[in-house]
Design a protein around this motif. Sequence first.
Motif, mmCIF file in Angstrom:
data_model
loop_
_atom_site.group_PDB
_atom_site.id
_atom_site.type_symbol
_atom_site.label_atom_id
_atom_site.label_comp_id
_atom_site.label_asym_id
_atom_site.label_seq_id
_atom_site.Cartn_x
_atom_site.Cartn_y
_atom_site.Cartn_z
ATOM 1 N N LEU A 1 0.837 -1.212 0.000
ATOM 2 C CA LEU A 1 0.000 0.000 0.000
ATOM 3 C C LEU A 1 0.868 1.257 0.000
ATOM 4 N N GLY A 2 1.834 1.312 0.900
ATOM 5 C CA GLY A 2 2.640 2.522 1.029
ATOM 6 C C GLY A 2 3.570 2.761 -0.145
ATOM 7 N N VAL A 3 4.410 1.758 -0.469
ATOM 8 C CA VAL A 3 5.437 1.997 -1.489
ATOM 9 C C VAL A 3 4.860 2.042 -2.903
ATOM 10 N N ALA A 4 3.850 1.221 -3.195
ATOM 11 C CA ALA A 4 3.263 1.251 -4.535
ATOM 12 C C ALA A 4 2.518 2.559 -4.764
ATOM 13 N N TRP A 5 1.847 3.042 -3.761
ATOM 14 C CA TRP A 5 1.135 4.328 -3.859
ATOM 15 C C TRP A 5 2.136 5.472 -4.054
ATOM 16 N N LEU A 6 3.240 5.415 -3.303
ATOM 17 C CA LEU A 6 4.286 6.426 -3.445
ATOM 18 C C LEU A 6 4.887 6.388 -4.845
ATOM 19 N N GLY A 7 5.204 5.185 -5.331
ATOM 20 C CA GLY A 7 5.800 5.052 -6.658
ATOM 21 C C GLY A 7 4.873 5.526 -7.760
ATOM 22 N N ASP A 8 3.597 5.166 -7.642
ATOM 23 C CA ASP A 8 2.638 5.571 -8.671
ATOM 24 C C ASP A 8 2.393 7.072 -8.645
ATOM 25 N N THR A 9 2.449 7.677 -7.477
ATOM 26 C CA THR A 9 2.274 9.131 -7.379
ATOM 27 C C THR A 9 3.358 9.850 -8.162
ATOM 28 N N PHE A 10 4.592 9.368 -8.041
ATOM 29 C CA PHE A 10 5.692 9.997 -8.781
ATOM 30 C C PHE A 10 5.600 9.695 -10.276
ATOM 31 N N VAL A 11 5.430 8.411 -10.629
ATOM 32 C CA VAL A 11 5.443 8.011 -12.043
ATOM 33 C C VAL A 11 4.272 8.612 -12.811
ATOM 34 N N SER A 12 3.067 8.566 -12.253
ATOM 35 C CA SER A 12 1.886 9.052 -12.970
ATOM 36 C C SER A 12 1.948 10.556 -13.241
ATOM 37 N N ASN A 13 2.616 11.293 -12.384
ATOM 38 C CA ASN A 13 2.743 12.738 -12.580
ATOM 39 C C ASN A 13 3.858 13.113 -13.548
ATOM 40 N N HIS A 14 4.741 12.171 -13.853
ATOM 41 C CA HIS A 14 5.879 12.477 -14.730
ATOM 42 C C HIS A 14 6.019 11.475 -15.866
ATOM 43 N N ILE A 15 4.905 10.841 -16.248
ATOM 44 C CA ILE A 15 4.968 9.797 -17.261
ATOM 45 C C ILE A 15 5.476 10.329 -18.599
ATOM 46 N N GLU A 16 5.105 11.539 -18.958
ATOM 47 C CA GLU A 16 5.545 12.100 -20.244
ATOM 48 C C GLU A 16 7.053 12.352 -20.247
ATOM 49 N N GLU A 17 7.573 12.902 -19.149
ATOM 50 C CA GLU A 17 9.016 13.125 -19.059
ATOM 51 C C GLU A 17 9.785 11.808 -19.089
ATOM 52 N N ILE A 18 9.217 10.787 -18.416
ATOM 53 C CA ILE A 18 9.859 9.474 -18.388
ATOM 54 C C ILE A 18 9.876 8.861 -19.784
ATOM 55 N N LYS A 19 8.771 9.002 -20.491
ATOM 56 C CA LYS A 19 8.708 8.477 -21.863
ATOM 57 C C LYS A 19 9.754 9.135 -22.750
#
Length: 433
Positions: free
Chosen positions: A301-319
């Motif tokens: 719950l904690g780490v997956a939520w934290l990871g998704d919060t970062f990735v989902s907000n920066h998916i375009e930059e990551i791509k």
Amino acid sequence: MIWVELLIVLLFILIGARMGGIGIGYAGGAGVIVLTMVFGLEAGSIPVDVILIIMSVIAAIAAMQNAGGLDYLVHVTEKILRKNPKRVTFLAPLVTYFMTLLSGTGHTVYAALPVITEVSKEGNVRPSKPLSISVIASQIAITASPISAAVVIFADYLEPLGVSYLQLLAVAIPTTFLAVMGSAFIANLMEKPLDQDPVYLKREAKGLVKHLDKKDHKDSKSAKFSVGIFLAAIIIVVAYATLTSENIGIITNVTISRNQAIIAIMLLTAAVIALVCKIDIGKVTSMSTFKSGMSACVCVLGVAWLGDTFVSNHIEEIKEAAGGLLNSYSWLLAVILFFASMLLYSQAATTVALMPAALSLGVSPVAAIASFAAVSALFVLPTYPTLIAAVEMDDTGTTKIGKYVFNHSFLIPGIITIALSVVFGFVIGGLIL
């Protein structure tokens, strides 16, 4: 700001790892607060399906443990190992691999560790060899288990790309199994026999090494019934997931999704075990598997939520930054997953946090499946519960954590196993998909 936010994510993961156990879940939630309220990011998705699948599977396993099912499996394991004590380096990881494969959790390995240690002594084998590869086998088998949250969720990501649940298992099971056996073969060649180990000889001279007497075990009918009921449930889960797959389409009018079906079947399994085996329901929550499983839920719950919060907000930059590189060198995904799981401490959490982004970047299903085993790098930091338990069980002193932290008994076997699995994954995945 993306680099500052990434450092915040890593900081809270490291804080959680330092706290140990359920602490990584606590730290993950705290990290979400900082990213959303201080940096203004939108909160990511909570991995509800992952948590519910883990909870339901653990509920069934805890019921089976209450009925004596885990003790029965350990007794069967003991018989197998004692018949061939000199081959314990091959047989022990084989046992822990299938225990995890069938149960969907690596925490069942605790019960087998004392047996592996004692049989190793009898066969003049340094316990560090079978114990290290057995712990690794229990971790990597998560990526091949039909009922593990990581596999079920990953299958959801792959189905829109034309890869069925059954095809995923057809690649994951043989690749991880071959990798474990290959690593066991290499481990068997390493190091000297137990009676030539100076640390063991010193501990033996001081009387610090125990030699347990063999005991006859009587397994109740309820214990055997509980194992049979659980195995039948796994067969039903695989059959239902296969029949309702869009790629097979035998059952088209699906009234309950695969994830919901797994949850329902596992809860039904627990109920059947409780009724047939007449267990004490009040003691289910005190079972070691229940405690470990619920702790895993908080961590995910904690780490997956934290990871998704970062990735989902920066998916375009990551791509933009990683898309071309991963398309040209798809094996790099395995490297990324390796280091991510080392910090996230969960196969399911790593899968949820990174696999959707990787697939959206254009990574092929073959490359994603081949790299999937790399989410099992939970052994790199020597703080994972099963790893620590193995060190504590080995009173010969051969299984150890070095003073430099990373120079422990599990690092080399773990890296070899994952590397072999990735290589086999590309080969077998290319043939099947």
